[in-house]
Design a protein around this motif. Structure first.
Motif, PDB file in Angstrom:
ATOM      1  N   GLY A 108       0.812  -1.208   0.000  1.00 64.37           N
ATOM      2  CA  GLY A 108       0.000   0.000   0.000  1.00 64.37           C
ATOM      3  C   GLY A 108       0.848   1.261   0.000  1.00 64.37           C
ATOM      4  O   GLY A 108       0.572   2.212  -0.740  1.00 64.37           O
ATOM      5  N   LEU A 109       1.872   1.255   0.823  1.00 67.63           N
ATOM      6  CA  LEU A 109       2.734   2.431   0.907  1.00 67.63           C
ATOM      7  C   LEU A 109       3.526   2.616  -0.377  1.00 67.63           C
ATOM      8  O   LEU A 109       3.706   3.738  -0.860  1.00 67.63           O
ATOM      9  N   ILE A 110       4.004   1.505  -0.938  1.00 68.15           N
ATOM     10  CA  ILE A 110       4.773   1.589  -2.180  1.00 68.15           C
ATOM     11  C   ILE A 110       3.858   2.020  -3.329  1.00 68.15           C
ATOM     12  O   ILE A 110       4.287   2.723  -4.234  1.00 68.15           O
ATOM     13  N   HIS A 111       2.610   1.586  -3.234  1.00 71.31           N
ATOM     14  CA  HIS A 111       1.631   2.004  -4.233  1.00 71.31           C
ATOM     15  C   HIS A 111       1.461   3.525  -4.205  1.00 71.31           C
ATOM     16  O   HIS A 111       1.347   4.166  -5.253  1.00 71.31           O
ATOM     17  N   GLN A 112       1.429   4.074  -3.024  1.00 66.67           N
ATOM     18  CA  GLN A 112       1.309   5.540  -2.888  1.00 66.67           C
ATOM     19  C   GLN A 112       2.493   6.250  -3.512  1.00 66.67           C
ATOM     20  O   GLN A 112       2.362   7.302  -4.125  1.00 66.67           O
ATOM     21  N   LYS A 113       3.669   5.657  -3.280  1.00 66.73           N
ATOM     22  CA  LYS A 113       4.895   6.335  -3.674  1.00 66.73           C
ATOM     23  C   LYS A 113       6.043   5.335  -3.606  1.00 66.73           C
ATOM     24  O   LYS A 113       6.226   4.690  -2.575  1.00 66.73           O
ATOM     25  N   PRO A 114       6.803   5.156  -4.692  1.00 64.11           N
ATOM     26  CA  PRO A 114       7.943   4.254  -4.667  1.00 64.11           C
ATOM     27  C   PRO A 114       8.846   4.592  -3.479  1.00 64.11           C
ATOM     28  O   PRO A 114       9.127   5.766  -3.234  1.00 64.11           O
ATOM     29  N   SER A 115       9.256   3.559  -2.737  1.00 63.89           N
ATOM     30  CA  SER A 115       9.976   3.823  -1.486  1.00 63.89           C
ATOM     31  C   SER A 115      11.094   2.827  -1.260  1.00 63.89           C
ATOM     32  O   SER A 115      11.079   1.708  -1.785  1.00 63.89           O
ATOM     33  N   SER A 116      12.037   3.225  -0.441  1.00 67.57           N
ATOM     34  CA  SER A 116      13.097   2.322   0.008  1.00 67.57           C
ATOM     35  C   SER A 116      12.681   1.701   1.333  1.00 67.57           C
ATOM     36  O   SER A 116      11.719   2.157   1.968  1.00 67.57           O
ATOM     37  N   GLY A 117      13.384   0.678   1.742  1.00 77.87           N
ATOM     38  CA  GLY A 117      13.118   0.046   3.025  1.00 77.87           C
ATOM     39  C   GLY A 117      13.192   1.061   4.151  1.00 77.87           C
ATOM     40  O   GLY A 117      12.365   1.051   5.067  1.00 77.87           O
ATOM     41  N   TYR A 118      14.151   1.935   4.039  1.00 76.28           N
ATOM     42  CA  TYR A 118      14.331   2.935   5.081  1.00 76.28           C
ATOM     43  C   TYR A 118      13.128   3.879   5.153  1.00 76.28           C
ATOM     44  O   TYR A 118      12.651   4.204   6.241  1.00 76.28           O
TER      45      TYR A 118
END
Lengths: 202, 202
Positions: A15-25
């Motif tokens: 869900g969070l990655i769907h909102q915005k591409p992200s790193s583990g950090y």
DNA sequence: TCCACCATGTAACTGGTTACATGATTAC
DNA sequence: GTAATCATGTAACCAGTTACATGGTGGA
């Protein structure tokens, strides 16, 4: 589309990655700094979870090598990952989840609008309300039947649970109303509705 | 007093066994039939958990060989098990538990009176209220600050969490009041107080 | 120089999930 | 005889916890 299931944490990450591409950090920070504090921010949970999601093809990573800072591995959803995510969101609200999976249910709802739109959110709320309306009387009946023979603290603990579910019932009404308002606004003004803060959230 | 920790399920089992010596089957039934449905009733969870508790010396079993029925292994608390159980109950309410361990918190409260008496329950409620009073404004502030930039469903999900905590605040007041009433009754009548059902629980 | 923060990993352990296995008794 | 209920277990698997390891950058 691997066969193994995705955990709640996995869906939170999707869900969070769907909102915005992200790193583990980035994701860890989200869990420590935002209201999603119920998820573990430990690297031992997140990095392996990301690996699993990548292995099954739901997300894919790209190493960003920026001058100065340490390289970061940025994840984004794949087409199949988005499909899985939406499928999870569209899952009907079940009795079982109402009894012992409220957290995942609310997580789903939180992500719902962004991926399924207001229609999805409204459908969710309606089904949720139906399940709550069926469950609350059962709890009350249970309290009436067995409450007298329980110690006061046991009785109160049960009462607390009932109150929580009743609060959810009210919340459902409120949320549906908010969506109706938003829909009405959209219709009359033909503009993307701004949040109506009157009446006070919470 | 082994070094390894007891899980929430473990404490739930200790609490039930404390109420009444029970077999694994009894405990499973409790989880399926009573309001403790949030615990798994699967044999694969319960029997190994009982074994662990026995190995660490918190409970001890005795095989009941009744004519007709299949033999059942009945567990009861040992002295050290009772000590561990009470120690768990007496644990102060922490912020962390309020944020992500509400279930265990309410479990503790449910068992509290029977093992620590009204005094323990009241101390628990007071500390709980303090933690809630500190946490709720933070959630509200968070909603105010970031709510506007969230999708409606995200905002509503957060609102639902806030409502739940507010309901808990009210519940704390109510519960403390009930204990005061009970104490007053005890004082005047010198009789073990009967539950006052007026005013309607829930 | 040392701390705080950015950033990603790994390894041991352990508890819970799912599913299967077994077998006795009672009621139909 | 067969279904339901009583009753206890086991085994494979897996996700999350805790704790440790590593290393770069910027500022005090």
């Amino acid at each position: 589309m691997n066969s193994v299931n995705i955990s709640t944490l996995g869906y939170a990450l999707l869900g969070l990655i769907h909102q915005k591409p992200s790193s583990g950090y980035d994701l860890r920070k989200t869990f420590t700094e935002t209201a999603m504090g119920s998820f573990s921010n430990s690297p031992g949970a997140i990095y392996p979870a990301l690996e699993r999601l990548e292995k099954r093809g739901s997300i894919q990573s790209e190493v960003e090598d920026r001058a100065g800072l340490r390289r970061r591995r940025v994840y984004r959803l794949t087409a199949s990952g988005e499909k899985e995510f939406k499928h999870w969101l569209a899952q009907p609200v079940t009795r079982k989840e109402v009894v012992s999976g409220l957290g995942e249910l609310m997580l789903r709802f939180a992500f719902m609008e962004q991926a399924l739109g207001a229609t999805g959110a409204i459908a969710f709320l309606r089904k949720f309300r139906i399940e709550l309306d069926a469950y609350v009387p059962e709890l009350k009946k249970y309290l009436e039947e067995y409450g007298a023979q329980m110690p006061l603290s046991g009785m109160l603990a049960l009462d607390s649970g009932i109150r929580n579910y009743e609060t959810l019932q009210q919340w459902c009404e409120y949320a549906l109303q908010k969506y109706e308002e938003a829909a009405a606004k959209k219709k009359t003004s033909r503009v993307r509705p701004v949040l109506n803060r009157t009446g006070g959230m919470s």
